[in-house]
Design an enzyme around this catalytic site. Structure first.
Site, PDB file in Angstrom:
ATOM      1  N   SER A 144       0.840  -1.202   0.000  1.00  0.00           N
ATOM      2  CA  SER A 144       0.000   0.000   0.000  1.00  0.00           C
ATOM      3  C   SER A 144       0.873   1.249   0.000  1.00  0.00           C
ATOM      4  CB  SER A 144      -0.871  -0.008   1.269  1.00  0.00           C
ATOM      5  OG  SER A 144      -1.446   1.259   1.494  1.00  0.00           O
ATOM      6  N   TYR A 157      -2.770  -0.192  10.049  1.00  0.00           N
ATOM      7  CA  TYR A 157      -2.673  -0.650   8.656  1.00  0.00           C
ATOM      8  C   TYR A 157      -1.276  -0.367   8.097  1.00  0.00           C
ATOM      9  CZ  TYR A 157      -4.082  -0.922   3.695  1.00  0.00           C
ATOM     10  OH  TYR A 157      -4.196  -1.235   2.365  1.00  0.00           O
TER      11      TYR A 157
HETATM   12  P1  NDP Z   1     -11.674  -5.996  -0.435  1.00  0.00           P
HETATM   13  O1  NDP Z   1     -12.267  -5.762   0.901  1.00  0.00           O
HETATM   14  O2  NDP Z   1     -12.552  -6.122  -1.619  1.00  0.00           O
HETATM   15  O3  NDP Z   1     -10.736  -7.269  -0.400  1.00  0.00           O
HETATM   16  C1  NDP Z   1     -10.241  -7.876   0.738  1.00  0.00           C
HETATM   17  C2  NDP Z   1     -10.330  -9.364   0.518  1.00  0.00           C
HETATM   18  O4  NDP Z   1      -9.645 -10.037   1.568  1.00  0.00           O
HETATM   19  C3  NDP Z   1     -11.781  -9.870   0.524  1.00  0.00           C
HETATM   20  O5  NDP Z   1     -11.987 -10.676  -0.617  1.00  0.00           O
HETATM   21  C4  NDP Z   1     -11.878 -10.679   1.801  1.00  0.00           C
HETATM   22  O6  NDP Z   1     -12.746 -11.786   1.599  1.00  0.00           O
HETATM   23  C5  NDP Z   1     -10.436 -11.112   2.005  1.00  0.00           C
HETATM   24  N1  NDP Z   1     -10.116 -11.369   3.405  1.00  0.00           N
HETATM   25  C6  NDP Z   1     -10.165 -10.488   4.428  1.00  0.00           C
HETATM   26  N2  NDP Z   1      -9.840 -11.106   5.576  1.00  0.00           N
HETATM   27  C7  NDP Z   1      -9.567 -12.407   5.262  1.00  0.00           C
HETATM   28  C8  NDP Z   1      -9.184 -13.529   6.005  1.00  0.00           C
HETATM   29  N3  NDP Z   1      -9.023 -13.470   7.331  1.00  0.00           N
HETATM   30  N4  NDP Z   1      -8.977 -14.692   5.365  1.00  0.00           N
HETATM   31  C9  NDP Z   1      -9.139 -14.779   4.025  1.00  0.00           C
HETATM   32  N5  NDP Z   1      -9.506 -13.743   3.258  1.00  0.00           N
HETATM   33  C10 NDP Z   1      -9.726 -12.568   3.877  1.00  0.00           C
HETATM   34  O7  NDP Z   1     -10.642  -4.791  -0.636  1.00  0.00           O
HETATM   35  P2  NDP Z   1      -9.506  -4.508  -1.724  1.00  0.00           P
HETATM   36  O8  NDP Z   1      -9.655  -5.322  -2.937  1.00  0.00           O
HETATM   37  O9  NDP Z   1      -9.455  -3.047  -1.857  1.00  0.00           O
HETATM   38  O10 NDP Z   1      -8.175  -4.964  -0.937  1.00  0.00           O
HETATM   39  C11 NDP Z   1      -7.342  -6.016  -1.346  1.00  0.00           C
HETATM   40  C12 NDP Z   1      -5.919  -5.731  -0.871  1.00  0.00           C
HETATM   41  O11 NDP Z   1      -5.442  -4.538  -1.494  1.00  0.00           O
HETATM   42  C13 NDP Z   1      -5.797  -5.520   0.637  1.00  0.00           C
HETATM   43  O12 NDP Z   1      -4.604  -6.135   1.098  1.00  0.00           O
HETATM   44  C14 NDP Z   1      -5.693  -4.010   0.756  1.00  0.00           C
HETATM   45  O13 NDP Z   1      -4.987  -3.641   1.901  1.00  0.00           O
HETATM   46  C15 NDP Z   1      -4.907  -3.690  -0.514  1.00  0.00           C
HETATM   47  N6  NDP Z   1      -4.996  -2.303  -0.969  1.00  0.00           N
HETATM   48  C16 NDP Z   1      -6.190  -1.767  -1.421  1.00  0.00           C
HETATM   49  C17 NDP Z   1      -6.223  -0.455  -1.924  1.00  0.00           C
HETATM   50  C18 NDP Z   1      -7.485   0.159  -2.461  1.00  0.00           C
HETATM   51  O14 NDP Z   1      -7.456   1.334  -2.846  1.00  0.00           O
HETATM   52  N7  NDP Z   1      -8.597  -0.553  -2.524  1.00  0.00           N
HETATM   53  C19 NDP Z   1      -5.024   0.382  -1.936  1.00  0.00           C
HETATM   54  C20 NDP Z   1      -3.864  -0.270  -1.421  1.00  0.00           C
HETATM   55  C21 NDP Z   1      -3.860  -1.560  -0.977  1.00  0.00           C
HETATM   56  P3  NDP Z   1     -13.647 -12.392   2.801  1.00  0.00           P
HETATM   57  O15 NDP Z   1     -14.189 -11.226   3.556  1.00  0.00           O
HETATM   58  O16 NDP Z   1     -14.677 -13.201   2.079  1.00  0.00           O
HETATM   59  O17 NDP Z   1     -12.718 -13.246   3.597  1.00  0.00           O
END
Ligand code: NDP
Length: 254
Positions: A144, A157
């Site tokens: 990030s 975070y």
């Molecule tokens: P989402 O919330 O759509 O994605 C997060 C995903 O992680 C979900 O599919 C969720 O699925 C899964 N997840 C969360 N906790 C768990 C767990 N304990 N076990 C397994 N799966 C898990 O958000 P984003 O797509 O935006 O984020 C994806 C990544 O990108 C993250 O690491 C975020 O920090 C990073 N990021 C995002 C940015 C943005 O602008 N969106 C910018 C920079 C980084 P479920 O809840 O079904 O488990």
């Protein structure tokens, strides 16, 4: 090697945590477009099944919780049995918390670290023998901007994403002899349901972000997906230990 082949992921099997939504789903689409088999991991079964249906025959779902670290070795073994050795691991699953540091409880910090760092490490350790067996292993962490510069109200975070920088550097050294490459993508501000909601209540924040982004727009989730596909492809066979900002230039300067 011709251009399309140098980006080909034919013969690869990829596990993408958080593959059912957002950046993880876009990454699954990109890796599948490159020819990889993709396994989408996450806690919500319906979301995973919908994502698998959207991607098609190359995709399958695996319900999993990365915080259940004790379950990771058995999970990795079961996936090996079903799909053959995993050659690409995308540690994308992540959670965020927006709060001033002084109001962030120890339990909240631990919760963020458990998912974003400890879970990713446990899975990487469990999948490592398969990455080695494949002979062409690749690990990609989703980092990030919060690991590249200070952003207020996201200390937990930011601490978790900064820890991934250490993981990329150390693991790339330890895994190199087995031709396992370890990299990260640091997404800038991406247009997702989450960011749209946040900007709706704080338009000044969106303006600030766009004003410091040389390309002047938010990114798409597919911008991150394609960058991960590149890092896992033969085109990046000499790239390891790198943290690639995909941010429209937001991290480059003033
Ligand atoms: P989402 O919330 O759509 O994605 C997060 C995903 O992680 C979900 O599919 C969720 O699925 C899964 N997840 C969360 N906790 C768990 C767990 N304990 N076990 C397994 N799966 C898990 O958000 P984003 O797509 O935006 O984020 C994806 C990544 O990108 C993250 O690491 C975020 O920090 C990073 N990021 C995002 C940015 C943005 O602008 N969106 C910018 C920079 C980084 P479920 O809840 O079904 O488990």
């Amino acid at each position: 090697m011709s251009a399309p082949h140098v980006f080909s992921l034919e013969g690869h099997t990829a596990l993408i945590t958080g593959g059912g939504s957002g950046i993880g789903l876009a990454t699954a689409h990109a890796l599948a477009a490159g020819g990889a088999k993709v396994i989408l991991g996450g806690r919500r079964e319906k979301e995973l099944n919908d994502a698998v249906a959207a991607i098609g025959a190359a995709a399958s779902a695996q319900v999993m919780d990365v915080t259940d670290t004790a379950a990771m070795p058995a999970l990795a073994a079961a996936l090996r049995e079903k799909h053959g050795p995993i050659s690409i691991l995308v540690n994308n699953a992540g959670i965020n918390l927006k709060k001033p540091f002084v109001d962030t409880a120890e339990s909240e910090l631990l919760g963020i670290l458990q998912t974003n760092v400890i879970g990713a490490m446990a899975l990487t350790r469990a999948v490592h023998p398969q990455l080695k067996e494949s002979g062409q292993g690749s690990v990609v962490f989703i980092s990030s901007m919060a690991a590249l510069f200070g952003i207020p109200w996201v200390s937990a975070y930011s601490i978790s994403k900064s820890a991934l920088t250490g993981a990329v550097r150390t693991l790339s050294l330890e895994f190199g002899a087995d031709n396992i490459r370890v990299n990260a993508v640091a997404p800038g501000w991406i247009d997702t349901a989450m960011s749209r909601k946040a900007f709706a209540s704080d338009p000044a924040r969106k303006e600030k972000i766009l004003s410091r982004t040389p390309l002047g727009v938010l990114g798409d989730t597919s911008d991150i997906g394609w960058s991960v596909a590149y890092l896992c492809s033969p085109a990046a066979k000499f790239v390891t230990g790198a943290i690639l900002p995909v941010d429209g230039g937001a991290s480059i300067g003033f």
